[in-house]
Design an enzyme around this catalytic site. Sequence first.
Site, PDB file in Angstrom:
ATOM      1  N   ASP A 104       0.835  -1.205   0.000  1.00  0.00           N
ATOM      2  CA  ASP A 104       0.000   0.000   0.000  1.00  0.00           C
ATOM      3  C   ASP A 104       0.869   1.254   0.000  1.00  0.00           C
ATOM      4  O   ASP A 104       0.611   2.192  -0.740  1.00  0.00           O
ATOM      5  CB  ASP A 104      -0.968   0.013   1.194  1.00  0.00           C
ATOM      6  N   ASP A 107       7.145   4.188   2.950  1.00  0.00           N
ATOM      7  CA  ASP A 107       7.377   5.404   3.721  1.00  0.00           C
ATOM      8  C   ASP A 107       8.895   5.584   3.863  1.00  0.00           C
ATOM      9  O   ASP A 107       9.535   6.160   2.998  1.00  0.00           O
ATOM     10  CB  ASP A 107       6.666   5.240   5.073  1.00  0.00           C
ATOM     11  N   PHE A 156       0.349  12.267   7.115  1.00  0.00           N
ATOM     12  CA  PHE A 156      -0.250  11.064   7.701  1.00  0.00           C
ATOM     13  C   PHE A 156      -1.514  10.712   6.912  1.00  0.00           C
ATOM     14  O   PHE A 156      -2.542  11.363   7.059  1.00  0.00           O
ATOM     15  CB  PHE A 156      -0.586  11.325   9.171  1.00  0.00           C
ATOM     16  N   ARG A 169      -9.255   1.904   7.603  1.00  0.00           N
ATOM     17  CA  ARG A 169      -8.819   1.041   6.498  1.00  0.00           C
ATOM     18  C   ARG A 169      -9.927   0.882   5.457  1.00  0.00           C
ATOM     19  O   ARG A 169      -9.652   0.638   4.287  1.00  0.00           O
ATOM     20  CB  ARG A 169      -8.433  -0.356   7.015  1.00  0.00           C
TER      21      ARG A 169
HETATM   22  C1  PRP Z   1       2.971  -0.038   6.587  1.00  0.00           C
HETATM   23  C2  PRP Z   1       2.974  -0.384   5.095  1.00  0.00           C
HETATM   24  C3  PRP Z   1       4.349  -0.908   4.868  1.00  0.00           C
HETATM   25  C4  PRP Z   1       5.181  -0.141   5.877  1.00  0.00           C
HETATM   26  C5  PRP Z   1       5.880   0.962   5.174  1.00  0.00           C
HETATM   27  O1  PRP Z   1       2.629  -1.165   7.308  1.00  0.00           O
HETATM   28  O2  PRP Z   1       1.987  -1.333   4.772  1.00  0.00           O
HETATM   29  O3  PRP Z   1       4.435  -2.291   5.086  1.00  0.00           O
HETATM   30  O4  PRP Z   1       4.294   0.406   6.854  1.00  0.00           O
HETATM   31  O5  PRP Z   1       6.683   1.690   6.048  1.00  0.00           O
HETATM   32  P1  PRP Z   1       8.248   1.889   5.823  1.00  0.00           P
HETATM   33  O6  PRP Z   1       8.477   2.171   4.354  1.00  0.00           O
HETATM   34  O7  PRP Z   1       8.564   3.087   6.681  1.00  0.00           O
HETATM   35  O8  PRP Z   1       8.957   0.675   6.278  1.00  0.00           O
HETATM   36  P2  PRP Z   1       2.307  -1.126   8.892  1.00  0.00           P
HETATM   37  O9  PRP Z   1       3.559  -1.497   9.633  1.00  0.00           O
HETATM   38  O10 PRP Z   1       1.655   0.158   9.233  1.00  0.00           O
HETATM   39  O11 PRP Z   1       1.297  -2.353   9.055  1.00  0.00           O
HETATM   40  P3  PRP Z   1      -0.175  -2.568   8.434  1.00  0.00           P
HETATM   41  O12 PRP Z   1       0.021  -2.777   6.934  1.00  0.00           O
HETATM   42  O13 PRP Z   1      -0.665  -3.795   9.106  1.00  0.00           O
HETATM   43  O14 PRP Z   1      -1.004  -1.342   8.728  1.00  0.00           O
END
Ligand code: PRP
Length: 184
Positions: A104, A107, A156, A169
């Site tokens: 998705d 970051d 955010f 979500r």
């Molecule tokens: C989010 C997203 C990625 C990660 C990206 O997952 O789905 O896996 O963060 O962040 P980064 O580039 O800084 O590593 P999250 O840990 O929020 O879990 P979720 O998908 O269950 O909400």
Amino acid sequence: MELSDAQEDLTELLISEEEIRARLAELAREIERDYAGDDVLLVGVLKGAVMVMADLSRELRIPVTMDWMAVSSYGSGTASSGVVRILKDLDADLTGRRVLIVEDIIDSGLTLSWLLANLNSRGPASVEICTLLRKPDAARVSIDVKYVGFEIPNKFVVGYGLDYDERYRNLRGIGVLAPKVYEH
Ligand code: PRP
């Protein structure tokens, strides 16, 4: 849920359901062209990627299989630490497979950087990444991402799989969360 149903919690409606659908269709055409004649294994990263996986996979006009991983960053508050542990591993054997990771959002890039190395160590024919969103300003590591839906500002964002405290979500589009929601 429509973005307008959560309008009080959002400062901005960033990407509409229609814009997401149109962009995923464009990405699907690229993926079909790039993987023509090959079997593709789509790897979704739980939980955020569920919506992207559901819509992208149904848009694709080539045969695919799907598998899922759940990972967690150690010591993560709002920011990734880069140390990742596997909560749920893939069922599939990656040997000789062409793998497309479906995300998705990228970051900091730390999760994907770790995941790429991990999956590449399992003997696949190739590993590429498709992400709906990428925050270029937040990147702490540089990753080669083949398919990017939208570059977004370092805000955010929630909706379409992305959460704050497991909420939002199920929004059909993507919006910017109002600070009043998380500042208390
Ligand atoms: C989010 C997203 C990625 C990660 C990206 O997952 O789905 O896996 O963060 O962040 P980064 O580039 O800084 O590593 P999250 O840990 O929020 O879990 P979720 O998908 O269950 O909400």
